[in-house]
Design a protein around this motif. Sequence first.
Motif, PDB file in Angstrom:
ATOM      1  N   LYS A  50      55.599  49.906  65.723  1.00 43.85           N
ATOM      2  CA  LYS A  50      55.855  51.044  66.609  1.00 43.85           C
ATOM      3  C   LYS A  50      54.580  51.475  67.304  1.00 43.85           C
ATOM      4  O   LYS A  50      54.581  51.788  68.512  1.00 43.85           O
ATOM      5  CB  LYS A  50      56.447  52.195  65.803  1.00 43.85           C
ATOM      6  CG  LYS A  50      56.789  53.423  66.630  1.00 43.85           C
ATOM      7  CD  LYS A  50      57.383  54.518  65.744  1.00 43.85           C
ATOM      8  CE  LYS A  50      57.699  55.765  66.550  1.00 43.85           C
ATOM      9  NZ  LYS A  50      58.261  56.839  65.679  1.00 43.85           N
ATOM     10  N   ASN A  51      53.464  51.499  66.551  1.00 42.82           N
ATOM     11  CA  ASN A  51      52.172  51.868  67.132  1.00 42.82           C
ATOM     12  C   ASN A  51      51.803  50.942  68.288  1.00 42.82           C
ATOM     13  O   ASN A  51      51.319  51.387  69.331  1.00 42.82           O
ATOM     14  CB  ASN A  51      51.079  51.795  66.060  1.00 42.82           C
ATOM     15  CG  ASN A  51      51.166  52.926  65.049  1.00 42.82           C
ATOM     16  OD1 ASN A  51      51.931  53.871  65.224  1.00 42.82           O
ATOM     17  ND2 ASN A  51      50.388  52.834  63.995  1.00 42.82           N
ATOM     18  N   SER A  53      53.800  49.109  70.222  1.00 42.51           N
ATOM     19  CA  SER A  53      54.684  49.339  71.379  1.00 42.51           C
ATOM     20  C   SER A  53      54.310  50.616  72.117  1.00 42.51           C
ATOM     21  O   SER A  53      54.248  50.642  73.354  1.00 42.51           O
ATOM     22  CB  SER A  53      56.144  49.412  70.917  1.00 42.51           C
ATOM     23  OG  SER A  53      56.553  48.198  70.349  1.00 42.51           O
ATOM     24  N   ASN A  54      54.041  51.680  71.356  1.00 42.29           N
ATOM     25  CA  ASN A  54      53.680  52.962  71.980  1.00 42.29           C
ATOM     26  C   ASN A  54      52.345  52.872  72.711  1.00 42.29           C
ATOM     27  O   ASN A  54      52.180  53.433  73.807  1.00 42.29           O
ATOM     28  CB  ASN A  54      53.612  54.063  70.921  1.00 42.29           C
ATOM     29  CG  ASN A  54      54.976  54.455  70.394  1.00 42.29           C
ATOM     30  OD1 ASN A  54      55.995  54.140  70.999  1.00 42.29           O
ATOM     31  ND2 ASN A  54      55.019  55.137  69.261  1.00 42.29           N
ATOM     32  N   SER A  57      52.818  51.043  75.995  1.00 41.16           N
ATOM     33  CA  SER A  57      53.518  51.910  76.962  1.00 41.16           C
ATOM     34  C   SER A  57      52.569  52.938  77.555  1.00 41.16           C
ATOM     35  O   SER A  57      52.581  53.188  78.771  1.00 41.16           O
ATOM     36  CB  SER A  57      54.692  52.623  76.276  1.00 41.16           C
ATOM     37  OG  SER A  57      55.665  51.708  75.848  1.00 41.16           O
ATOM     38  N   GLU A  58      51.728  53.529  76.691  1.00 46.91           N
ATOM     39  CA  GLU A  58      50.764  54.523  77.170  1.00 46.91           C
ATOM     40  C   GLU A  58      49.736  53.890  78.103  1.00 46.91           C
ATOM     41  O   GLU A  58      49.338  54.485  79.106  1.00 46.91           O
ATOM     42  CB  GLU A  58      50.058  55.177  75.972  1.00 46.91           C
ATOM     43  CG  GLU A  58      50.930  56.103  75.141  1.00 46.91           C
ATOM     44  CD  GLU A  58      51.247  57.400  75.853  1.00 46.91           C
ATOM     45  OE1 GLU A  58      50.484  57.800  76.750  1.00 46.91           O
ATOM     46  OE2 GLU A  58      52.265  58.020  75.506  1.00 46.91           O
ATOM     47  N   ALA A  80      47.591  52.767  67.453  1.00 53.69           N
ATOM     48  CA  ALA A  80      47.868  54.195  67.623  1.00 53.69           C
ATOM     49  C   ALA A  80      47.561  54.911  66.325  1.00 53.69           C
ATOM     50  O   ALA A  80      47.643  54.330  65.240  1.00 53.69           O
ATOM     51  CB  ALA A  80      49.331  54.419  68.009  1.00 53.69           C
ATOM     52  N   THR A  82      48.468  58.981  65.104  1.00 50.17           N
ATOM     53  CA  THR A  82      49.003  60.267  65.537  1.00 50.17           C
ATOM     54  C   THR A  82      49.041  61.248  64.386  1.00 50.17           C
ATOM     55  O   THR A  82      49.266  60.895  63.241  1.00 50.17           O
ATOM     56  CB  THR A  82      50.432  60.110  66.098  1.00 50.17           C
ATOM     57  OG1 THR A  82      51.252  59.500  65.097  1.00 50.17           O
ATOM     58  CG2 THR A  82      50.429  59.260  67.349  1.00 50.17           C
ATOM     59  N   LYS A 124      46.834  62.777  68.960  1.00 50.54           N
ATOM     60  CA  LYS A 124      47.311  61.434  69.278  1.00 50.54           C
ATOM     61  C   LYS A 124      46.179  60.620  69.894  1.00 50.54           C
ATOM     62  O   LYS A 124      45.333  61.132  70.621  1.00 50.54           O
ATOM     63  CB  LYS A 124      48.511  61.463  70.224  1.00 50.54           C
ATOM     64  CG  LYS A 124      48.193  61.917  71.641  1.00 50.54           C
ATOM     65  CD  LYS A 124      49.428  61.761  72.539  1.00 50.54           C
ATOM     66  CE  LYS A 124      49.098  62.151  73.982  1.00 50.54           C
ATOM     67  NZ  LYS A 124      50.244  61.955  74.890  1.00 50.54           N
ATOM     68  N   PHE A 126      45.520  56.422  71.315  1.00 53.96           N
ATOM     69  CA  PHE A 126      45.986  55.055  71.528  1.00 53.96           C
ATOM     70  C   PHE A 126      44.814  54.207  72.019  1.00 53.96           C
ATOM     71  O   PHE A 126      43.977  54.674  72.792  1.00 53.96           O
ATOM     72  CB  PHE A 126      47.096  55.010  72.585  1.00 53.96           C
ATOM     73  CG  PHE A 126      48.279  55.882  72.239  1.00 53.96           C
ATOM     74  CD1 PHE A 126      49.288  55.409  71.415  1.00 53.96           C
ATOM     75  CD2 PHE A 126      48.378  57.174  72.740  1.00 53.96           C
ATOM     76  CE1 PHE A 126      50.374  56.205  71.088  1.00 53.96           C
ATOM     77  CE2 PHE A 126      49.464  57.982  72.419  1.00 53.96           C
ATOM     78  CZ  PHE A 126      50.459  57.498  71.591  1.00 53.96           C
TER      79      PHE A 126
END
Length: 206
Positions: A50-51, A53-54, A57-58, A80, A82, A124, A126
């Motif tokens: 998940k990290n 992918s996020n 995206s960022e 990521a 958070t 947060k 990234f």
Amino acid sequence: MKNTTKTLSLLSMLLLFCFALGTTSTFAQDAEKDAKKQKKIAKQRKQFQKNKSNALSEMYKTYPESKAKMGSSYGYAAFANTGVNLFVLASGNGGGMSHNNATGQELYVKMISYGAGVGIGLKKYFAVFLFEDKAAFDNFLEVGWSADGQADATADTGKEGEGGSAAVGMNVSRGVTLYQIADKGLALQATMQGTKYIVSEELNGK
């Protein structure tokens, strides 16, 4: 004599029963511990996926031009972290994955923080590393990467009331470009110092 023999036989059977019971209990406890460990590993793998992918995206949202650079890169590593003050101590959520664009192979990589007060107030963060060639990519996986002494940057915090995130991208070593996105108003220099990236043997099953 017969009674003595019978008594010894019963004692032997009792001892064998107790031994078998103890062995079964030990196996059960070991199995339970292993099950909990595997559950924890599976949860962390899911979090790191998940990290990744996020973070991608960022990066694409903040740096539209990074898509072209990604297309020409040998590979990347996306991370990521958070939550409040996660950089004060090592966090189980801090990490991500590396991806070899040539082979498609992926590995789980941890972020390890070691410096009191680093990133205080961070909610947060990234980070995406893009690797120009195989040598840079392999070096990252084999040696790991530490920001200390390798990069120095401070984010442009933007104007008051604009919202969004502050971000800065930079070349941090030969063949390696780092994109960072963090909370608005945070100096990204602070998030880099005292952070190391290393391949996780446990999560990769090694």
